[in-house]
Scaffold this active site. Structure first.
Site, mmCIF file in Angstrom:
data_model
loop_
_atom_site.group_PDB
_atom_site.id
_atom_site.type_symbol
_atom_site.label_atom_id
_atom_site.label_comp_id
_atom_site.label_asym_id
_atom_site.label_seq_id
_atom_site.Cartn_x
_atom_site.Cartn_y
_atom_site.Cartn_z
ATOM 1 N N ASP A 1 -33.796 16.142 -35.953
ATOM 2 C CA ASP A 1 -32.856 15.591 -35.242
ATOM 3 C C ASP A 1 -31.845 14.734 -36.233
ATOM 4 O OD1 ASP A 1 -32.673 14.590 -31.651
ATOM 5 O OD2 ASP A 1 -31.348 13.955 -33.469
ATOM 6 N N ARG B 1 -26.091 -0.186 -31.553
ATOM 7 C CA ARG B 1 -27.285 0.046 -30.462
ATOM 8 C C ARG B 1 -28.052 -1.246 -30.557
ATOM 9 N NH1 ARG B 1 -29.549 6.224 -30.950
ATOM 10 N NH2 ARG B 1 -27.476 7.135 -31.262
ATOM 11 N N ASP C 1 -26.854 19.178 -33.413
ATOM 12 C CA ASP C 1 -27.751 18.378 -34.120
ATOM 13 C C ASP C 1 -29.175 18.572 -34.404
ATOM 14 O OD1 ASP C 1 -28.814 16.729 -32.136
ATOM 15 O OD2 ASP C 1 -28.361 14.941 -33.381
ATOM 16 N N GLU C 2 -29.790 19.365 -33.786
ATOM 17 C CA GLU C 2 -31.092 19.779 -33.895
ATOM 18 C C GLU C 2 -31.638 21.150 -34.385
ATOM 19 O OE1 GLU C 2 -33.515 18.549 -30.049
ATOM 20 O OE2 GLU C 2 -31.404 17.785 -29.354
HETATM 21 P P1 DGT Z 1 -29.881 9.829 -31.996
HETATM 22 O O1 DGT Z 1 -30.476 11.300 -32.106
HETATM 23 O O2 DGT Z 1 -30.426 9.136 -30.824
HETATM 24 O O3 DGT Z 1 -29.977 9.222 -33.350
HETATM 25 O O4 DGT Z 1 -28.369 10.131 -31.796
HETATM 26 P P2 DGT Z 1 -27.437 11.108 -31.385
HETATM 27 O O5 DGT Z 1 -25.988 10.743 -31.581
HETATM 28 O O6 DGT Z 1 -27.611 12.055 -32.644
HETATM 29 O O7 DGT Z 1 -27.692 11.877 -30.228
HETATM 30 P P3 DGT Z 1 -28.191 13.000 -29.779
HETATM 31 O O8 DGT Z 1 -29.084 13.781 -30.631
HETATM 32 O O9 DGT Z 1 -28.484 12.974 -28.352
HETATM 33 O O10 DGT Z 1 -26.903 14.018 -29.652
HETATM 34 C C1 DGT Z 1 -26.212 14.602 -30.853
HETATM 35 C C2 DGT Z 1 -24.746 14.416 -30.716
HETATM 36 O O11 DGT Z 1 -23.997 15.020 -29.694
HETATM 37 C C3 DGT Z 1 -24.381 12.842 -30.339
HETATM 38 O O12 DGT Z 1 -23.994 12.269 -31.678
HETATM 39 C C4 DGT Z 1 -23.089 13.122 -29.762
HETATM 40 C C5 DGT Z 1 -22.998 14.474 -28.899
HETATM 41 N N1 DGT Z 1 -23.542 14.132 -27.402
HETATM 42 C C6 DGT Z 1 -24.815 13.858 -27.120
HETATM 43 N N2 DGT Z 1 -24.804 13.644 -25.684
HETATM 44 C C7 DGT Z 1 -23.727 13.991 -25.358
HETATM 45 C C8 DGT Z 1 -23.036 14.223 -23.935
HETATM 46 O O13 DGT Z 1 -23.553 14.071 -22.811
HETATM 47 N N3 DGT Z 1 -21.632 14.519 -23.888
HETATM 48 C C9 DGT Z 1 -21.030 14.931 -25.052
HETATM 49 N N4 DGT Z 1 -19.575 14.933 -25.007
HETATM 50 N N5 DGT Z 1 -21.486 14.803 -26.367
HETATM 51 C C10 DGT Z 1 -23.015 14.272 -26.424
HETATM 52 MG MG MG Z 2 -29.636 13.160 -32.734
#
Ligand code: DGT
Ligand code: MG
Length: 524
Positions: A31, A68, A123-124
Site C-alpha cells: 500500500d 496527519r 495504490d494497492e
Molecule cells: P495511507 O495509505 O493511509 O498512507 O494514505 P493514502 O492516501 O494512500 O490512502 P488510501 O491508501 O486509503 O487511498 C489511496 C488514495 O486514494 C489516496 O491518496 C486518495 C484516494 N482516496 C482514498 N479515499 C478516497 C475517497 O474516499 N474518495 C476519493 N475521491 N479518493 C480517495
Molecule cells: Mg495508501
C-alpha cells in the site's frame, strides 16, 4: 449460544476451522503511503516537509504524514482541515492522470518480481511470491521489518520460514520502488490476501510487518468490529447489526444457518471464514481494461459545432490513454447525457466498429492519430451522436463520453499481456510470430516450477484467454449502473465494494435472489 460456553467452543471451532486452511502461500500486500500526496511531493519537491492536503471538491481526500501529525485526517472537509492546521498547503487532486501514471509504473516494477500481481484501485497491490521461495533453503532467514505479536508459536508446516523469506523479498520490492520512483510504501506479508492486507496496516508509514499464522486470530480479533474486515461494506454491516452481530467474535459464533438465511450460503460461509482470518481467494492477475475512455460533464451544449469541439478535446485525452495501453481498439462508443425540457436527464450510449486503421496489423503498437484518422473518428462519433439526439429539434446535452474497446486478445499481443510476457519463451527470439494454438507459446519449464495448485490455475487461465482478435470483448465488468467504469476502477476497493454492495442490494430486491460476497476476496 451462552456466553460462558464461548471460550471452549472458540478454541475448538477456531482450531477446527484453522486446520482447514493451508499456510502454503506467501502473499505480499503493498500500500503506497499517502498516495496522492506523495505523487505531488515527488512532482514538486518544494512541498516536502510541509503539511500537505490533496483536495477534490471541498474534501481533503488524503494528506501527508506531516499534516496527519497536526490533526488533519483523510476525507476531512477543507474547512475543518484548515481549522485544525492553518498552515496546511492544498494541492488540487482532481486530475487523476499523474496518479494513474505512477500507479502503472509501480505495477510494472511489481511485475518484475512476480507475474502474480493483482492491482486494487490505484495504490494497492497483492503479489503472490510463493513460487520464489527457496524450498530447499536450510539457512534460517531473519525477518525483515516487524513481526505481528509473535509469541514464538511455530506452525509445523514450515510457513514461518517461508514467510521470513517473503519478508526479505518484500523489503527488496519496497527498496526498488523507493530507488526507482522515490515512493515509500507499507507492506504486509502473510499466507493469504486478507491477512497480508490487515497486517500491513499495523505499522505505518514506510514499514512492513509479517504475520505468522499462529497469530492470525489475534490480528483478526484486534479489528473488533466486523465492518473493519475488508469485504464487509456498509450495506452488509447494516444487515449484520440488524442480526445483533456487532463484534468479530459474534460473527465467528453466529449459527451459520442464521447467516445463510440473511446472506445466502456462499456469502455466509465466506464472511464467517473471513472472521477467522481465512481467505483462500487467490491473487488474480490484473488484466488490461476491456475499455478505455473518459467523460466530460458541463452546464449545457446546444449546437453540433460545440459537440464537435468537445469531442475533439475528449478524443485527445482518451487517445493518449489508448496509446499508452498499446492495444488497437476496434470499437468506439459515444455516451451522451441529454437534458429534457422537464429538467430530468437521461444517459444514452451508442457503439460502432471503427476501421480508421485499416491495414495495420493487430500486433503493431499504435501511435498518435494522424489528421485523417482523427477526422474519421470524429465523423463516426458525430454519426453516433445523431442516432442519440434528433438534431432537427432543439436539444441540450450535459455530458459527452468516448470509450474505445474491442481490443485484440492477450494471446495476440504478447508484449503487453502480463501472463504472456512471463510465460513466453525468450529462447526462440527469431521464430516468426504465428497465430498460436492455445498455450503453444507458454514456457512450459517456467510452469513446471510453480506449485501444482497454482500451475493448475494458471493453465486454466491460459485456456480461458480469448483467441480471436476480431471478437469484441464484453464491455461490462462489475461496475454499478450509472457510474463511470473508468472512475469506478480507480476508487479505493472499500468504496468499490460498498457501491457494488448497494447495487447488489438493489438487484436482490428486484430478483429476490440470495446475496453474495462481493469482489474483494472473491475466489476465482
Ligand atoms: P495511507 O495509505 O493511509 O498512507 O494514505 P493514502 O492516501 O494512500 O490512502 P488510501 O491508501 O486509503 O487511498 C489511496 C488514495 O486514494 C489516496 O491518496 C486518495 C484516494 N482516496 C482514498 N479515499 C478516497 C475517497 O474516499 N474518495 C476519493 N475521491 N479518493 C480517495
Ligand atoms: Mg495508501
Amino acid at each position: 449460544m451462552e456466553a460462558e460456553d464461548q471460550s471452549d467452543d472458540f478454541t475448538y471451532n477456531s482450531v477446527a476451522i484453522q486446520s482447514s486452511e493451508k499456510h502454503d502461500r506467501v502473499i505480499i500486500h503493498i500500500d503506497i503511503d499517502c498516495f496522492y500526496a506523495q505523487v505531488e511531493m515527488i512532482l514538486n519537491p518544494s512541498l516536502r516537509g510541509k503539511p500537505l492536503g490533496i483536495k477534490q471538491k471541498n474534501i481533503v481526500v488524503t494528506c501527508n504524514y506531516e499534516a496527519r501529525a497536526l490533526g488533519v485526517e483523510k476525507l476531512m472537509s477543507i474547512k475543518t482541515a484548515l481549522e485544525k492546521c492553518p498552515s496546511l498547503v492544498l494541492a488540487n487532486g482532481e486530475d487523476l492522470k499523474k496518479y494513474r501514471d505512477m500507479s502503472e509504473k509501480i505495477y510494472q516494477i511489481l511485475q518484475s518480481f512476480s507475474p502474480f500481481v493483482e492491482k486494487l484501485g490505484l495504490d494497492e497491490n497483492f503479489i503472490d511470491i510463493t513460487h520464489k521461495i527457496n524450498k530447499s533453503s536450510e539457512t534460517t532467514t531473519e525477518v525483515s521489518g516487524h513481526i505481528f505479536q509473535n509469541e514464538d508459536e511455530v506452525c509445523t508446516c514450515g510457513c514461518n520460514d517461508r514467510l521470513k523469506e517473503g519478508s526479505v523479498i518484500a523489503q527488496e520490492i519496497r527498496n526498488q520502488l523507493k530507488a526507482e520512483l522515490g515512493i515509500t510504501t507499507c507492506a504486509g506479508i502473510a499466507c493469504n490476501k486478507l491477512l497480508a492486507k490487515l497486517v500491513g496496516a499495523t505499522h505505518k508509514p514506510n514499514q512492513q510487518t509479517t504475520l505468522f499464522p499462529a497469530s492470525s486470530l489475534k490480528l483478526i480479533k484486534s479489528l473488533k468490529h466486523p465492518r473493519n474486515i475488508p469485504g464487509i461494506g456498509s450495506a452488509m454491516n447494516r444487515k449484520l447489526e440488524a442480526l445483533g452481530i456487532d463484534t468479530i467474535e459474534k460473527l465467528q459464533f453466529t449459527d451459520l444457518f442464521k447467516l445463510i438465511e440473511a446472506f445466502g450460503a456462499k456469502t455466509a460461509n465466506q464472511i464467517q471464514q473471513l472472521s477467522f482470518g481465512i481467505d483462500d481467494s487467490r491473487v488474480k492477475i490484473t488484466d488490461k481494461p476491456k475499455s478505455i475512455g473518459a467523460e466530460d460533464g458541463f452546464p449545457t451544449i446546444k449546437t453540433e459545432s460545440e459537440v464537435r469541439k468537445k469531442l475533439k478535446c475528449l478524443l485527445d485525452r482518451v487517445w493518449e490513454l489508448v496509446e499508452k495501453d498499446g492495444r488497437r481498439p476496434s470499437q468506439v462508443k459515444l455516451t451522451v447525457r441529454k437534458l429534457h425540457a422537464t429538467n430530468h436527464s437521461v444517459r444514452e450510449a451508442r457503439q460502432t466498429a471503427i476501421d480508421f486503421m485499416t491495414g495495420v496489423t493487430s500486433n503493431v503498437t499504435i501511435g498518435p492519430l494522424n489528421e485523417n484518422q482523427e477526422k474519421k473518428v470524429i465523423t463516426t462519433l458525430m454519426n453516433l451522436f445523431e442516432k442519440v439526439v434528433n438534431c432537427d429539434e432543439s436539444w441540450q446535452v450535459t455530458l459527452l463520453g468516448i470509450s474505445f474497446s474491442g481490443f485484440p486478445s492477450g494471446i495476440e499481443s504478447p508484449a503487453k499481456n502480463s501472463i504472456n510476457k512471463y510465460f513466453t519463451s525468450s529462447s526462440r527470439p527469431n521464430e516468426p510470430l504465428q497465430p498460436p494454438a492455445k498455450r503453444s507459446r507458454f514456457d512450459e519449464s517456467v510452469l513446471q516450477e510453480l506449485p501444482p495448485d497454482i500451475r493448475q490455475e494458471v493453465l486454466e487461465e491460459i485456456q480461458q484467454l480469448p483467441s480471436s482478435s476480431t471478437s469484441q470483448q464484453p464491455e461490462d465488468f462489475d461496475c454499478p449502473k450509472g457510474v463511470d467504469p473508468q472512475i469506478f476502477r480507480e476508487l479505493p476497493l472499500e468504496i468499490q465494494n460498498e457501491l457494488l454492495a448497494e447495487e447488489k442490494k438493489k438487484k436482490q430486491i428486484l430478483t429476490k435472489k440470495p446475496n453474495n460476497l462481493l469482489q474483494y476476496f472473491r475466489k476465482v
